[in-house]
Structure formats: structure tokens, C-alpha cells
Design an enzyme around this catalytic site. Structure first.
Site, mmCIF file in Angstrom:
data_model
loop_
_atom_site.group_PDB
_atom_site.id
_atom_site.type_symbol
_atom_site.label_atom_id
_atom_site.label_comp_id
_atom_site.label_asym_id
_atom_site.label_seq_id
_atom_site.Cartn_x
_atom_site.Cartn_y
_atom_site.Cartn_z
ATOM 1 N N ARG A 88 0.833 -1.210 0.000
ATOM 2 C CA ARG A 88 0.000 0.000 0.000
ATOM 3 C C ARG A 88 0.863 1.253 0.000
ATOM 4 O O ARG A 88 0.682 2.140 -0.840
ATOM 5 C CB ARG A 88 -0.931 0.010 1.214
ATOM 6 N N ASP A 217 -1.911 -16.217 -2.849
ATOM 7 C CA ASP A 217 -2.287 -15.420 -4.026
ATOM 8 C C ASP A 217 -1.217 -14.576 -4.734
ATOM 9 O O ASP A 217 -0.771 -14.898 -5.828
ATOM 10 C CB ASP A 217 -3.524 -14.548 -3.708
ATOM 11 N N GLU A 351 -11.028 -8.049 -6.276
ATOM 12 C CA GLU A 351 -10.461 -9.098 -7.143
ATOM 13 C C GLU A 351 -11.330 -9.458 -8.349
ATOM 14 O O GLU A 351 -10.817 -9.767 -9.425
ATOM 15 C CB GLU A 351 -10.166 -10.362 -6.323
HETATM 16 C C1 DMJ Z 1 -5.510 -5.847 -1.147
HETATM 17 O O1 DMJ Z 1 -4.817 -5.218 -0.122
HETATM 18 C C2 DMJ Z 1 -4.554 -6.529 -2.100
HETATM 19 O O2 DMJ Z 1 -5.205 -6.775 -3.304
HETATM 20 C C3 DMJ Z 1 -4.017 -7.835 -1.553
HETATM 21 O O3 DMJ Z 1 -3.219 -8.508 -2.495
HETATM 22 C C4 DMJ Z 1 -5.157 -8.718 -1.133
HETATM 23 N N1 DMJ Z 1 -6.117 -8.085 -0.290
HETATM 24 C C5 DMJ Z 1 -6.557 -6.736 -0.557
HETATM 25 C C6 DMJ Z 1 -7.872 -6.569 -1.297
HETATM 26 O O4 DMJ Z 1 -8.806 -7.515 -1.141
#
Ligand code: DMJ
Length: 455
Positions: A88, A217, A351
């Protein structure tokens, strides 16, 4: 455009009620700080910067920039998630620097990057998940088994850290992530799969849980994106991605009785037939990777990407709000729906629209824009409240209660991907940019090609 108005609404309310806090609480009209960022503040400011900029919300961008210049304090003490601060804060600052060329974003990114380095002081160089930004002390999450580090956390640093080295001229950042790559490429992988927990002390797996959703992921995402960001020179990353995807196809991709393709989770060889919302980014990732595969594999992967995206769309379409649950299962009679009460919520996650955006850009099939528009309408109907956007606790009722939280990734990702879905392809073209896992765009390195006089 509608989505620009939504972004302005989300930002204006954050600014009015929560500027300088990490997130807006839109029902109680105040700010939320939380404990993910170790004393850092303004997560929503940093996550919103590049979205405000690309949407040409100029006044709002200046408000955000001024906060960074005057109030963003890096001299803080507290337990931060290395992963969250990287994706972030560092991602948001780097992207905004590359878009605007303004030094303040670069210098803050570099200063913050330095503060993360002590987390790598482990016997293997695999960082621990939590770091005190003041003292540099680091440790593993209490909930991670036996002091382990999480694949999706230490595997999601590569893109940002290469840019930190490039911008600072200091190779240390690149060395740290290359070492992670080395450990991962050497360790034995059960059936070619990467488990989610690794010991930073011994460098071996701690538990055999494999998931393309939460905990795994973005590790896979950063392999293919590392290769793309290197202008296709990082062939080791491409090979690791191809091999991992082959193992996933072989062991985890399944088709339900009703004909829906999904990616199951794996626990020591036993399949758990569920998909998390987080796993729905994989439609976009697999489509992106497919562009660069030879003929038959390209076609197979494009089909797989489209099928997974369609399954994720079903998880939205089968709910009363037309928003998808946090996780959905494939038990007889309840396909693509959450069967557990604890999995029915939606927290403004990106997503699914992320995959719509990639599939749209790569196929131009109108259904992806239609599906994206359904999400816009559902967000307006069920998540928009008087002072911002809020998550909902149950997608299976048309009168859901709100969770009183406007997540920063809603501004960084959900609204950005929706906006890009309805833009021309040359706005942040996939030829020139890769998105970090928080949707912050980082430039693809064309330098060598240009130097060689090639287009
Ligand atoms: C986000 O902070 C990023 O996409 C991360 O990879 C997964 N979780 C959140 C959004 O759902």
C-alpha cells in the site's frame, strides 16, 4: 463519468471525517487507525493518490499531496505488517512518483523502504511478517504456524524492491528479494506446489496448505509480473510461474457438477472445494500470463481464465445484492455460494472487477463491461451510505447491515479497476505498466530495448 464521481465521493468523505487516519468509518463519520501499519497514518491518502491522479481529480490530488508533504510522518513506532506497508505505502508512493515525477513521493518511498530492511535479518533472509518501524525488531505473526513466514507476504515484495534499488542506486533492496527467489527456487515443492508457510530459520515448509487465494495469491501474481516488468528478461520468474501454474492446473483446478470451473485449496493432499473472493484475481493473472504462451497453452489458459472469471461472476450473480461473498463453495446444490454464515460478507474487495478489467482489455468481449457495470450498480445500491462507501455483512439479503468501514483498497483498486474497465486501452496500457497487488502501476523497464535502438 459515474466511477469518477464515486471516487470523489469516497475521497471527499474520507477527507472530511478521517483525513490522517487510515480508513474512514462512513456510518459513524470518523476515522479508523487499526494495527496493520505500525503507527503509520494516512493509508487511504497513499492508496488513493494515483487513482485521483489518473482520474484527473486535480484538486483532490493536490489535497492528498499536501497531506503527504506536511503530515506524513515516518518516524513512528509500532508493529507493522511488512507486506501491507510494502503493497500500500511503498507501492502507492512509487506509482505516484512515476506518474508525476514529483520527488516527494520518491524520497518517502525510499525512506520507508530503509525501515523495512531489518525484517530480512533472519538465518535464511526470508523476512518475518511483522516489524517495528521504530526499533527494527521483527517477528512472525502469532497466528502463523510455528513462527513461519507467509508465502503471499514474503513473495510480494519483488516488484517494489527492484524499483527501490533502481531509484536509490542502492542494490540492497534487489539483493533481498533475489535471495527470497533463490530460497524458493531451490526448496523442494510437494507435487510442484508451493505451500503457504515457510520457516525463516530453516527455509523449509512448515505446513502443507496450498492456496491461490489468501496466504498464497500474490506470490504467483508477482512471478508473472516480475517477468513482465523486466521486459521479459527475468526468465527464472517466468519458468517458476509456468511450473507453478502447471501444478495448479493438475492438482487444484476442478469443475463442479453444474459445470463451473474453480480452483480448490489443498491441505496435505486433501482438497477443500472452496474459493475465496481473494482467489478471483487469478482470472486476470492467468489471462495476462497466457498472452505470452505458445499457441495451444495460450488458448487453454485463456479459456481457464475466462471460466474462472465467469465462476466468480456467478458468485456475484447468485447473491441477492449482486455482490460476491468472502468465500464460496462447491457443495452439491450450493455451487458458487457461501454456505457458512461467516463467509457471507463483502468488504469492497477488488479481485472480481480486477479480472473483468484484464479480460476486457485482452478480449474486448462486452460481457466484461456489463458485469463491471452490475458491480457499479450494486455498490451504489448497497454499499453507498451518507458519508462514503461501506462493506456489508451479508450479500444474501437486500437489507444488509453495514460494517462501517471504507477500506483503503476500495480507492486504490476497486474504483481504479472499474474506471480502467471503461477507459480506452491506452490509459495505463498493459504494454507499459504492471499493477502491483494493490493496483499501483509500476513502469515496465524498456530501458535496455531503447538503448539497443529497438522500438
Ligand atoms: C488488497 O490489499 C490486495 O489486493 C491484496 O493482495 C489482497 N487483499 C486486498 C484486497 O482484497
Amino acid at each position: 463519468m459515474k466511477i469518477k464521481e464515486m471516487m470523489k465521493f469516497a475521497w471527499d468523505n474520507y477527507k472530511q471525517y478521517a483525513l490522517g487516519k487510515n480508513e474512514l468509518r462512513p456510518l459513524t463519520k470518523n476515522g479508523h487507525i487499526g494495527n496493520m501499519f505500525g503507527g503509520l497514518r494516512g493509508a487511504t491518502v497513499i492508496d488513493a493518490l494515483d487513482t485521483l491522479y489518473i482520474m484527473e481529480l486535480e484538486e483532490e490530488f493536490q489535497e492528498a499531496k499536501q497531506w503527504v508533504e506536511k503530515s506524513f510522518d515516518l518516524n513512528v513506532n509500532g508493529e507493522a505488517s511488512l507486506f501491507e506497508v510494502n503493497i500500500r505505502y511503498i507501492g502507492g508512493l512509487l506509482a505516484t512518483y512515476y506518474l508525476t515525477g514529483e520527488e516527494v513521493f520518491k524520497s518517502k518511498a525510499l525512506e520507508l523502504g530503509e525501515k523495512l530492511l531489518p525484517a530480512f535479518n533472519t538465518p535464511t533472509g526470508i523476512p518475518r511478517g511483522v516489524i517495528n518501524l521504530g526499533s527494527g525488531m521483527s517477528w512472525s505473526w502469532g497466528w502463523a504456524s510455528a513462527g513461519s513466514s507467509i508465502l503471499a507476504e514474503f513473495g510480494t515484495l519483488h516488484l517494489e524492491f527492484l524499483h527501490l534499488s533502481e531509484l536509490s542506486g542502492n542494490p540492497v533492496f534487489a539483493e533481498k528479494v533475489r535471495n527470497i527467489r533463490r530460497v524458493l527456487s531451490r526448496v523442494e515443492k510437494p507435487q510442484g506446489l508451493y505451500p503457504n508457510f515457510l520457516s525463516p530459520v530453516t527455509g523449509s515448509w512448515v505446513q502443507h496448505h496450498v492456496s491461490i487465494g489468501g496466504l498464497g495469491d500474490s506470490f504467483y501474481e508477482y512471478l508473472i509480473k516480475s517477468w513482465l516488468m523486466s521486459d521479459k528478461k527475468d526468465s527464472e520468474a517466468k519458468k517458476m510461474y509456468d511450473d507453478a501454474l502447471e501444478a495448479i492446473e493438475k492438482h487444484l483446478v476442478k469443475k463442479s457438477a453444474g459445470g463451473l470451473t474453480y480452483i480448490a485449496e489443498w491441505r496435505g493432499g486433501i482438497l477443500d472445494h472452496k474459493m475465496g473472493h481473494l482467489a478471483c484475481f487469478s482470472g486476470g493473472m492467468i489471462a495476462l500470463g497466457a498472452q505470452h504462451s505458445p499457441g495451444d497453452r495460450r488458448q487453454r489458459h485463456m479459456e481457464l481464465a475466462a471460466e474462472i472469471t465467469s465462476t466468480c461472476h456467478e458468485s456475484y450473480a447468485r447473491s441477492d445484492t449482486k455482490l460476491g461473498p468472502e468465500a464460496f463453495r462447491f457443495d452439491a446444490g450450493s455451487e458458487a455460494t457461501a454456505t457458512r454464515l461467516s463467509e457471507r460478507y463483502y468488504i469492497l474487495r477488488p479481485e472480481v472487477v480486477e479480472s473483468y478489467m484484464y479480460l476486457w482489455r485482452l478480449t474486448h468481449q462486452p460481457k466484461y463491461r456489463h458485469w463491471g457495470w452490475e458491480v457499479v450498480q450494486a455498490l451504489e445500491k448497497y454499499c453507498r451510505v451518507e458519508a462514503g462507501f461501506s462493506g456489508i455483512r451479508d450479500v444474501y439479503t437486500t437489507t444488509p447491515t453495514h460494517d462501517n468501514m471504507q477500506q483503503s483498497f476500495f480507492l486504490a483498486e476497486t474504483l481504479k479497476y472499474l474506471y480502467l474497465l471503461f477507459c480506452e486501452d491506452d490509459v495505463l496500457s498493459l504494454e507499459d505498466w504492471v499493477f502491483n497487488t494493490e493496483a499501483h502501476p509500476l513502469p515496465i523497464n524498456h530501458t535496455d530495448l531503447k538503448a539497443a535502438g529497438q522500438p
